[in-house]
Structures are given as C-alpha cells and as structure tokens.
Design a protein around this motif. Structure first.
Motif, PDB file in Angstrom:
ATOM      1  N   HIS A 134      82.882 -31.579 105.862  1.00 51.79           N
ATOM      2  CA  HIS A 134      82.989 -33.040 105.866  1.00 51.79           C
ATOM      3  C   HIS A 134      82.890 -33.560 104.436  1.00 51.79           C
ATOM      4  CE1 HIS A 134      82.310 -33.673 110.279  1.00 51.79           C
ATOM      5  NE2 HIS A 134      81.675 -32.516 110.159  1.00 51.79           N
ATOM      6  N   VAL A 135      83.828 -34.407 104.047  1.00 51.12           N
ATOM      7  CA  VAL A 135      83.775 -35.081 102.743  1.00 51.12           C
ATOM      8  C   VAL A 135      83.723 -36.576 103.024  1.00 51.12           C
ATOM      9  CG1 VAL A 135      84.911 -35.467 100.532  1.00 51.12           C
ATOM     10  CG2 VAL A 135      85.079 -33.232 101.652  1.00 51.12           C
ATOM     11  N   ILE A 136      82.657 -37.229 102.548  1.00 51.55           N
ATOM     12  CA  ILE A 136      82.421 -38.647 102.863  1.00 51.55           C
ATOM     13  C   ILE A 136      82.451 -39.467 101.576  1.00 51.55           C
ATOM     14  CG2 ILE A 136      80.872 -40.291 103.986  1.00 51.55           C
ATOM     15  CD1 ILE A 136      79.626 -37.837 105.452  1.00 51.55           C
ATOM     16  N   ASP A 137      83.265 -40.519 101.583  1.00 51.40           N
ATOM     17  CA  ASP A 137      83.447 -41.349 100.388  1.00 51.40           C
ATOM     18  C   ASP A 137      83.041 -42.786 100.693  1.00 51.40           C
ATOM     19  OD1 ASP A 137      84.284 -41.560  97.661  1.00 51.40           O
ATOM     20  OD2 ASP A 137      86.093 -42.584  98.329  1.00 51.40           O
ATOM     21  N   LEU A 138      82.137 -43.323  99.898  1.00 49.01           N
ATOM     22  CA  LEU A 138      81.715 -44.722 100.028  1.00 49.01           C
ATOM     23  C   LEU A 138      82.659 -45.605  99.231  1.00 49.01           C
ATOM     24  CD1 LEU A 138      79.717 -47.068 100.639  1.00 49.01           C
ATOM     25  CD2 LEU A 138      78.424 -46.333  98.621  1.00 49.01           C
ATOM     26  N   LYS A 139      83.232 -46.603  99.882  1.00 52.98           N
ATOM     27  CA  LYS A 139      84.045 -47.614  99.216  1.00 52.98           C
ATOM     28  C   LYS A 139      83.300 -48.938  99.325  1.00 52.98           C
ATOM     29  CE  LYS A 139      87.650 -45.001  98.293  1.00 52.98           C
ATOM     30  NZ  LYS A 139      87.887 -44.552  96.903  1.00 52.98           N
ATOM     31  N   TYR A 140      82.790 -49.448  98.188  1.00 56.03           N
ATOM     32  CA  TYR A 140      81.991 -50.667  98.246  1.00 56.03           C
ATOM     33  C   TYR A 140      82.855 -51.928  98.191  1.00 56.03           C
ATOM     34  CZ  TYR A 140      78.119 -53.874  97.587  1.00 56.03           C
ATOM     35  OH  TYR A 140      77.228 -54.894  97.758  1.00 56.03           O
ATOM     36  N   GLY A 141      84.082 -51.808  97.701  1.00 59.32           N
ATOM     37  CA  GLY A 141      84.946 -52.973  97.583  1.00 59.32           C
ATOM     38  C   GLY A 141      85.283 -53.594  98.932  1.00 59.32           C
ATOM     39  N   LYS A 142      85.624 -54.869  98.893  1.00 53.33           N
ATOM     40  CA  LYS A 142      85.982 -55.556 100.139  1.00 53.33           C
ATOM     41  C   LYS A 142      87.322 -56.282 100.023  1.00 53.33           C
ATOM     42  CE  LYS A 142      83.195 -59.706  99.147  1.00 53.33           C
ATOM     43  NZ  LYS A 142      82.182 -60.624  99.701  1.00 53.33           N
ATOM     44  N   GLY A 143      88.150 -55.837  99.064  1.00 49.61           N
ATOM     45  CA  GLY A 143      89.463 -56.453  98.907  1.00 49.61           C
ATOM     46  C   GLY A 143      90.389 -56.105 100.059  1.00 49.61           C
ATOM     47  N   VAL A 144      90.614 -54.821 100.260  1.00 54.16           N
ATOM     48  CA  VAL A 144      91.477 -54.352 101.355  1.00 54.16           C
ATOM     49  C   VAL A 144      90.848 -53.115 101.980  1.00 54.16           C
ATOM     50  CG1 VAL A 144      93.635 -55.249 100.385  1.00 54.16           C
ATOM     51  CG2 VAL A 144      92.851 -52.986  99.743  1.00 54.16           C
ATOM     52  N   PRO A 145      91.064 -52.883 103.274  1.00 52.83           N
ATOM     53  CA  PRO A 145      90.545 -51.659 103.904  1.00 52.83           C
ATOM     54  C   PRO A 145      91.242 -50.428 103.319  1.00 52.83           C
ATOM     55  CG  PRO A 145      91.180 -53.294 105.560  1.00 52.83           C
ATOM     56  CD  PRO A 145      91.721 -53.769 104.252  1.00 52.83           C
ATOM     57  N   VAL A 146      90.467 -49.372 103.105  1.00 46.16           N
ATOM     58  CA  VAL A 146      91.004 -48.110 102.602  1.00 46.16           C
ATOM     59  C   VAL A 146      90.963 -47.102 103.734  1.00 46.16           C
ATOM     60  CG1 VAL A 146      90.769 -46.286 100.874  1.00 46.16           C
ATOM     61  CG2 VAL A 146      90.147 -48.642 100.284  1.00 46.16           C
ATOM     62  N   ASP A 147      92.081 -46.448 103.983  1.00 49.59           N
ATOM     63  CA  ASP A 147      92.174 -45.521 105.114  1.00 49.59           C
ATOM     64  C   ASP A 147      92.120 -44.064 104.648  1.00 49.59           C
ATOM     65  OD1 ASP A 147      92.396 -47.458 107.170  1.00 49.59           O
ATOM     66  OD2 ASP A 147      94.479 -47.800 106.608  1.00 49.59           O
ATOM     67  N   ALA A 148      91.551 -43.218 105.484  1.00 43.45           N
ATOM     68  CA  ALA A 148      91.415 -41.798 105.165  1.00 43.45           C
ATOM     69  C   ALA A 148      92.685 -40.976 105.377  1.00 43.45           C
ATOM     70  CB  ALA A 148      90.258 -41.194 105.968  1.00 43.45           C
ATOM     71  N   PRO A 149      93.494 -41.238 106.434  1.00 43.41           N
ATOM     72  CA  PRO A 149      94.676 -40.401 106.651  1.00 43.41           C
ATOM     73  C   PRO A 149      95.612 -40.374 105.440  1.00 43.41           C
ATOM     74  CG  PRO A 149      94.239 -41.720 108.599  1.00 43.41           C
ATOM     75  CD  PRO A 149      93.314 -42.222 107.531  1.00 43.41           C
ATOM     76  N   HIS A 150      95.901 -39.168 104.981  1.00 41.52           N
ATOM     77  CA  HIS A 150      96.817 -38.934 103.863  1.00 41.52           C
ATOM     78  C   HIS A 150      96.368 -39.630 102.574  1.00 41.52           C
ATOM     79  CE1 HIS A 150      99.408 -37.203 106.899  1.00 41.52           C
ATOM     80  NE2 HIS A 150      99.329 -38.327 107.593  1.00 41.52           N
ATOM     81  N   ASN A 151      95.069 -39.884 102.446  1.00 47.76           N
ATOM     82  CA  ASN A 151      94.511 -40.478 101.227  1.00 47.76           C
ATOM     83  C   ASN A 151      94.396 -39.370 100.174  1.00 47.76           C
ATOM     84  OD1 ASN A 151      92.303 -41.198  99.306  1.00 47.76           O
ATOM     85  ND2 ASN A 151      92.218 -43.068 100.517  1.00 47.76           N
ATOM     86  N   SER A 152      95.213 -39.437  99.122  1.00 45.06           N
ATOM     87  CA  SER A 152      95.295 -38.331  98.159  1.00 45.06           C
ATOM     88  C   SER A 152      93.974 -38.098  97.427  1.00 45.06           C
ATOM     89  CB  SER A 152      96.418 -38.578  97.157  1.00 45.06           C
ATOM     90  OG  SER A 152      96.198 -39.756  96.416  1.00 45.06           O
ATOM     91  N   GLN A 153      93.239 -39.168  97.112  1.00 42.98           N
ATOM     92  CA  GLN A 153      91.952 -39.008  96.435  1.00 42.98           C
ATOM     93  C   GLN A 153      90.996 -38.196  97.298  1.00 42.98           C
ATOM     94  OE1 GLN A 153      89.833 -42.651  95.704  1.00 42.98           O
ATOM     95  NE2 GLN A 153      88.171 -41.655  94.585  1.00 42.98           N
ATOM     96  N   LEU A 154      90.905 -38.557  98.561  1.00 40.37           N
ATOM     97  CA  LEU A 154      89.976 -37.879  99.463  1.00 40.37           C
ATOM     98  C   LEU A 154      90.440 -36.448  99.767  1.00 40.37           C
ATOM     99  CD1 LEU A 154      87.327 -38.743 100.626  1.00 40.37           C
ATOM    100  CD2 LEU A 154      88.489 -39.580 102.661  1.00 40.37           C
ATOM    101  N   MET A 155      91.746 -36.262  99.859  1.00 33.32           N
ATOM    102  CA  MET A 155      92.269 -34.919 100.090  1.00 33.32           C
ATOM    103  C   MET A 155      91.986 -34.003  98.905  1.00 33.32           C
ATOM    104  SD  MET A 155      95.821 -36.063 101.973  1.00 33.32           S
ATOM    105  CE  MET A 155      96.623 -34.461 102.008  1.00 33.32           C
ATOM    106  N   LEU A 156      92.047 -34.548  97.701  1.00 30.38           N
ATOM    107  CA  LEU A 156      91.706 -33.752  96.516  1.00 30.38           C
ATOM    108  C   LEU A 156      90.214 -33.420  96.498  1.00 30.38           C
ATOM    109  CD1 LEU A 156      93.904 -35.442  93.771  1.00 30.38           C
ATOM    110  CD2 LEU A 156      94.133 -33.120  94.657  1.00 30.38           C
ATOM    111  N   TYR A 157      89.376 -34.368  96.904  1.00 28.43           N
ATOM    112  CA  TYR A 157      87.951 -34.059  97.021  1.00 28.43           C
ATOM    113  C   TYR A 157      87.735 -32.943  98.044  1.00 28.43           C
ATOM    114  CZ  TYR A 157      86.773 -38.328  94.416  1.00 28.43           C
ATOM    115  OH  TYR A 157      86.642 -39.299  93.457  1.00 28.43           O
TER     116      TYR A 157
END
Length: 387
Positions: A134-157
């Motif tokens: 499991h790789v868990i990423d905290l996104k504190y921003g509230k501008g737009v929702p960030v999704d995990a599917p095919h998220n390149s940053q999270l996939m690299l992590y």
C-alpha cells in the motif's frame, strides 16, 4: 533489518515524480522549466506544514504514543491531519488482520533511478504485508480532487516502494491511495505488479531518457496547468492558432449546432491560455520588458470599511435603524449606504473609517488614460500553487 532505510538524494530531481505527468507527455518541458526560478507559494508552504504535522501524528501512533499532542494552531489543519493518520492506521489494521507481519513506514524516500535519471520521491506512508503493498499519499490542497487511478506520481512511488521492499516481501498487488481530507475525497487504485513493471519499461523509461536530454516534441494538454513556461510556450500558442485557422475555413457564415458542439470543449483551454499569457506579459513588464503599445497602470480597487463598529455607531446616532443599514451579519455595501445616507454626508460621517487600497498592476493599451505604474514591483511578484 531496517526495510524502510531511506535513499537520500544529493540534489533536486530534474524529473520529479510530482511533475511526471507533464514530462511523460511533453518531454522537453523539464529542461525548459529549469530556466525559470522557483517561486514561493503560500499553498506549497501550507502543504509542507500539514505534511510535517501528519508525519508527527502518525509517528507518535507508530511509536505507541497515540495521545501525544501535536501542536497545530490551524484548527482545519489539525482535523485534516488527524483524519489522515486515522485513515493510514485503518489501512494498516485491516492488513494486519490478514498478515501478522504487516509493517508501516512513514515518510520514506524512494530511489527512482532504475527508470528516471536522478529520480527520487517521498512516500507519505507505506504499508507492506506478505502479498500487498500500500502506498498512501496525503494531498492537503483543496483546489481540485486528485484521483489515484493512473496517477503517474503515485505509480512511481509504487515502483520505488516495490524496488525497495520486494526482496523482503512477495507482492502480487499494489494498492495506491490518495487521501484529500479538505475535500472529503479518498481515491484508490489496485494494480498488479506486472502491469506496473510494463508501464515503467514501455512508458516511463523512454520518456525519462528523452526528458533528461531535453529531446522530443512539445505537446500541450491538461498537464500544462502547473508548468512554469505555460505562459510563453510556443506549442500552446500554435495550438490555439491552429484552432483559429480551422474555424476560419468554415464555409457557412454562421456556425452550425454541430460546430458549436465541437468548439465548446476547446474553450477552457483557450481561456486558460489567454490568462496564462496575460500573467506572463504582466510579470515581464513589471521586470522591465517593454511591449509596444502597452503600459502598466494601477488596476481598480474597491473601498472597504476598516472600522465597522464606528460606522454603525454613527448611523445609529443619525437615527437609522439596523434594518436599514445592515445585511446580516454585516454592514451593507458602501454604495448602498451612500444611497441611504447621501454620498457627501456619508463621506463626512465616515471620515477615517474607509480606505481605498492601492490597486494591483495591470497591463493595458497606451491609450488608457491612467498614469503609468510607478510603485515598486516586488510587492506583486507572481505567486503560484503547489501540493
């Protein structure tokens, strides 16, 4: 054995995981952005503080001190980081039910150099068990929702974590998590290890090699949003020009319904591009660039009441009822109060209670009657968003 031993990078990553969606699609962008200095952002600073608080809370729980207080002056941040801690703990506990040897690691720096020259990243939390990572990423921003599917940053992590832990665990599956508490948004994505390794070999490594050399073709897209050179990017300008040329060739004098339907999806990109180039040109003008036919002037600013209690007291003395001058829970607008009292009399009554701040600089045609901007430019350096 310390499975979570950190890889310590020696310098800033040219090809960062957070900007990977950009340099994967537009390989020259990373080297183009190198020419633009980093600018401080209140959002990035806020995110840094939030991540530090979240790390402290999660570390306290891991070390057996869940009630240890982490000082957080911002109430919203305190709630958000506690919610993040609770979510990670929940993921850990659920995995622990299936595998007694489940481990939790906090703020682990990951080596991404097998696929990206000089690449590294930091995972906020990693939970490992016999067969699942499991790789868990905290996104504190509230501008737009960030999704995990095919998220390149999270996939690299996920790739970095897999590389770091696979010698100790036999993973079949990787589960990626985005936790965005200020939007009440949680997104997850399950990947098989084989699919991730294929993506790394077929997409990431070739793109990273080209990006590192500054090679390839510029390609505008939704990934331009946080690019440092989006305002003066020729490829974006050419894209807009091509769109314009396409619709110059329309045979009909009026657009058909189908043609309007084709144009509508393009408008957000057009609006974003015009805003970006306007901001870029203003920034350049404030720093000494001269554009023929244009000048910088002071923009419009709105008057504001700086002492509402005093204004309310004076209106009471003048015999006006609260219903007349209040629009709960505050005073009515200055324009409405001037209409109520009379512009001249209102000005006399409220002397010293109203101020008109200096307007921000704007770039306008030289025919504009306003005098050229004379104030110092440093107060209005462009500020940008981050994580």
């Amino acid at each position: 054995m310390n499975y979570g031993e950190r890889f310590m990078p020696s310098q800033h990553a040219v090809l960062s995981a957070s900007s990977s969606n950009r340099w994967i699609h537009c390989t020259p962008s990373a080297r183009l952005e190198e020419r633009v200095p980093e600018q401080a952002s209140i959002y990035a600073a806020e995110g840094t503080v939030a991540h530090a608080k979240a790390e402290q809370k999660l570390t306290n729980w891991k070390e057996g001190h869940p009630r240890r207080k982490v000082k957080c002056e911002d109430g919203e941040m305190d709630e958000a980081t506690t919610a993040y801690r609770d979510y990670v703990v929940e993921v850990f506990n659920e995995e622990k039910k299936k595998c007694e040897g489940t481990e939790l690691y906090v703020e682990v720096q990951l080596d991404l150099t097998p696929w990206i020259p000089g690449g590294f990243g930091t995972a906020d939390a990693i939970v490992v068990s016999d067969d699942t990572l499991h790789v868990i990423d905290l996104k504190y921003g509230k501008g737009v929702p960030v999704d995990a599917p095919h998220n390149s940053q999270l996939m690299l992590y996920g790739a970095g974590a897999l590389n770091q832990f696979e010698m100790y665990f036999d993973f079949d599956q990787i589960k990626l998590h985005i936790f965005q508490p200020r939007l009440d948004h949680i997104s997850t994505y399950d990947m098989y290890v084989d699919d991730l390794t294929t993506w790394l070999a077929m997409v990431v490594k070739p793109s990273a090699d080209m990006a590192w050399k500054g090679e390839g073709k510029q390609k505008p897209g939704e990934w331009c949003r946080f690019c440092k050179v989006k305002g003066n990017c020729k490829a974006r300008a050419e894209q807009i020009q091509q769109m314009n040329e396409r619709y110059k060739q329309l045979d009909a004098m009026l657009l058909t319904d189908d043609e309007v339907a084709q144009i509508l999806p393009m408008l957000p990109d057009v609006k974003a591009w015009t805003k970006d180039i306007e901001e870029f040109a203003l920034n350049q003008a404030l720093n000494g660039t001269h554009y023929d036919g244009y000048k910088v002037v002071e923009g419009v600013s709105r008057r504001k009441i700086v002492d509402q209690e005093m204004v309310m007291s004076m209106l009471d003395k003048e015999g006006y009822s609260k219903e007349a001058y209040m629009k709960a829970p505050e005073l009515k607008t200055i324009t409405a109060l001037e209409k109520l009292v009379g512009k001249k009399h209102f000005s006399e009554l409220t002397e010293g209670c109203i101020e008109k701040p200096q307007g921000k600089p704007v770039l306008v045609p030289v025919t504009d009657r306003r005098p050229e901007w004379q104030s110092g430019i440093d107060d209005f350096k462009d500020e940008k968003e981050e994580d």
